[in-house]
Write a protein that holds these residues in place. Structure first.
Motif, PDB file in Angstrom:
ATOM      1  N   GLY A   1       0.807  -1.214   0.000  1.00 17.59           N
ATOM      2  CA  GLY A   1       0.000   0.000   0.000  1.00 17.59           C
ATOM      3  C   GLY A   1       0.838   1.262   0.000  1.00 17.59           C
ATOM      4  O   GLY A   1       2.042   1.225  -0.202  1.00 17.59           O
ATOM      5  N   GLY A   2       0.161   2.391   0.243  1.00 20.72           N
ATOM      6  CA  GLY A   2       0.852   3.674   0.313  1.00 20.72           C
ATOM      7  C   GLY A   2       1.086   4.343  -1.021  1.00 20.72           C
ATOM      8  O   GLY A   2       1.896   5.264  -1.124  1.00 20.72           O
ATOM      9  N   TRP A   3       0.383   3.927  -2.037  1.00 18.37           N
ATOM     10  CA  TRP A   3       0.569   4.477  -3.381  1.00 18.37           C
ATOM     11  C   TRP A   3      -0.213   5.772  -3.544  1.00 18.37           C
ATOM     12  O   TRP A   3      -1.332   5.895  -3.064  1.00 18.37           O
ATOM     13  CB  TRP A   3       0.125   3.464  -4.429  1.00 18.37           C
ATOM     14  CG  TRP A   3       0.982   2.237  -4.429  1.00 18.37           C
ATOM     15  CD1 TRP A   3       0.736   1.076  -3.762  1.00 18.37           C
ATOM     16  CD2 TRP A   3       2.214   2.060  -5.099  1.00 18.37           C
ATOM     17  NE1 TRP A   3       1.750   0.181  -3.982  1.00 18.37           N
ATOM     18  CE2 TRP A   3       2.670   0.755  -4.802  1.00 18.37           C
ATOM     19  CE3 TRP A   3       2.993   2.858  -5.917  1.00 18.37           C
ATOM     20  CZ2 TRP A   3       3.865   0.252  -5.311  1.00 18.37           C
ATOM     21  CZ3 TRP A   3       4.173   2.358  -6.421  1.00 18.37           C
ATOM     22  CH2 TRP A   3       4.605   1.063  -6.110  1.00 18.37           C
ATOM     23  N   VAL A   4       0.372   6.736  -4.250  1.00 21.98           N
ATOM     24  CA  VAL A   4      -0.300   7.995  -4.568  1.00 21.98           C
ATOM     25  C   VAL A   4      -0.142   8.254  -6.069  1.00 21.98           C
ATOM     26  O   VAL A   4       0.821   7.790  -6.689  1.00 21.98           O
ATOM     27  CB  VAL A   4       0.274   9.179  -3.755  1.00 21.98           C
ATOM     28  CG1 VAL A   4       0.033   8.985  -2.271  1.00 21.98           C
ATOM     29  CG2 VAL A   4       1.745   9.389  -4.046  1.00 21.98           C
TER      30      VAL A   4
ATOM     31  N   ARG B   1       5.277   5.329  -4.758  1.00 21.67           N
ATOM     32  CA  ARG B   1       5.360   5.090  -3.320  1.00 21.67           C
ATOM     33  C   ARG B   1       6.804   5.256  -2.891  1.00 21.67           C
ATOM     34  O   ARG B   1       7.716   4.664  -3.485  1.00 21.67           O
ATOM     35  CB  ARG B   1       4.873   3.684  -2.979  1.00 21.67           C
ATOM     36  CG  ARG B   1       4.937   3.348  -1.490  1.00 21.67           C
ATOM     37  CD  ARG B   1       4.230   2.039  -1.174  1.00 21.67           C
ATOM     38  NE  ARG B   1       4.840   0.891  -1.799  1.00 21.67           N
ATOM     39  CZ  ARG B   1       5.638   0.028  -1.180  1.00 21.67           C
ATOM     40  NH1 ARG B   1       5.923   0.167   0.083  1.00 21.67           N
ATOM     41  NH2 ARG B   1       6.129  -1.000  -1.836  1.00 21.67           N
TER      42      ARG B   1
END
Length: 156
Positions: free
Chosen positions: A15-18, A49
């Motif tokens: 996760g943590g994707w922008v 990320r």
């Protein structure tokens, strides 16, 4: 040392994707192709990320992934080509301004005259490879397996 595709894919999981949108761009005649070129994303689902930072908190390594198709157009003739540039990459940024890319899949790369290990032009580089960009902008492509597609010839 080359990065195995499985390692790159593992590092780009989680996760943590922008979003990391690509802006349209223009190149004057002679900068990359013999003619003026316009590039514009027609599909842009690229995300990034941060995977490593320096002790001072500055970004050290960023993972990029996602679909990207860039329409590359010869502005003089209107000829265009939709280039798949949706590879996955780990980019390490050095304090002095250099970059080290570990890539799996296609990426759009431009080379200036005497600016790297490929002749002046725009290319889709596909496969497993590294791209080192010096602080002065000189690009060294090391292709482990894959291909290099010259885009200027496609829209000449």
């Amino acid at each position: 040392m080359y990065l195995a595709a499985a390692t790159l894919l593992a590092l780009t999981a989680g996760g943590g994707w922008v979003p990391a949108p690509s802006a349209p761009w223009d190149m004057l005649a002679g900068a990359r192709c013999d003619f003026a070129v316009h590039g514009e994303p027609v599909v842009d689902e690229v995300v990034k990320r941060v995977v490593a930072t320096d002790p001072d908190g500055s970004v050290r390594t960023v993972a990029y992934k996602g679909d990207l198709v860039v329409r590359v157009t010869n502005t003089g003739t209107g000829a265009s080509y939709d280039a798949d540039a949706g590879g996955s990459a780990l980019v390490t940024y050095a304090k002095g301004g250099s970059q080290h890319w570990k890539v799996a899949g296609p990426v759009l790369v431009g080379f200036a005259e005497n600016g790297g290990t490929l002749p002046r032009g725009l290319y889709i580089v596909d496969g497993l490879y590294t791209l080192d960009i010096s602080a002065t902008g000189y690009k060294t492509l090391t292709l482990q397996a894959g291909s290099v597609d010259p885009l200027c010839a496609r829209i000449d």
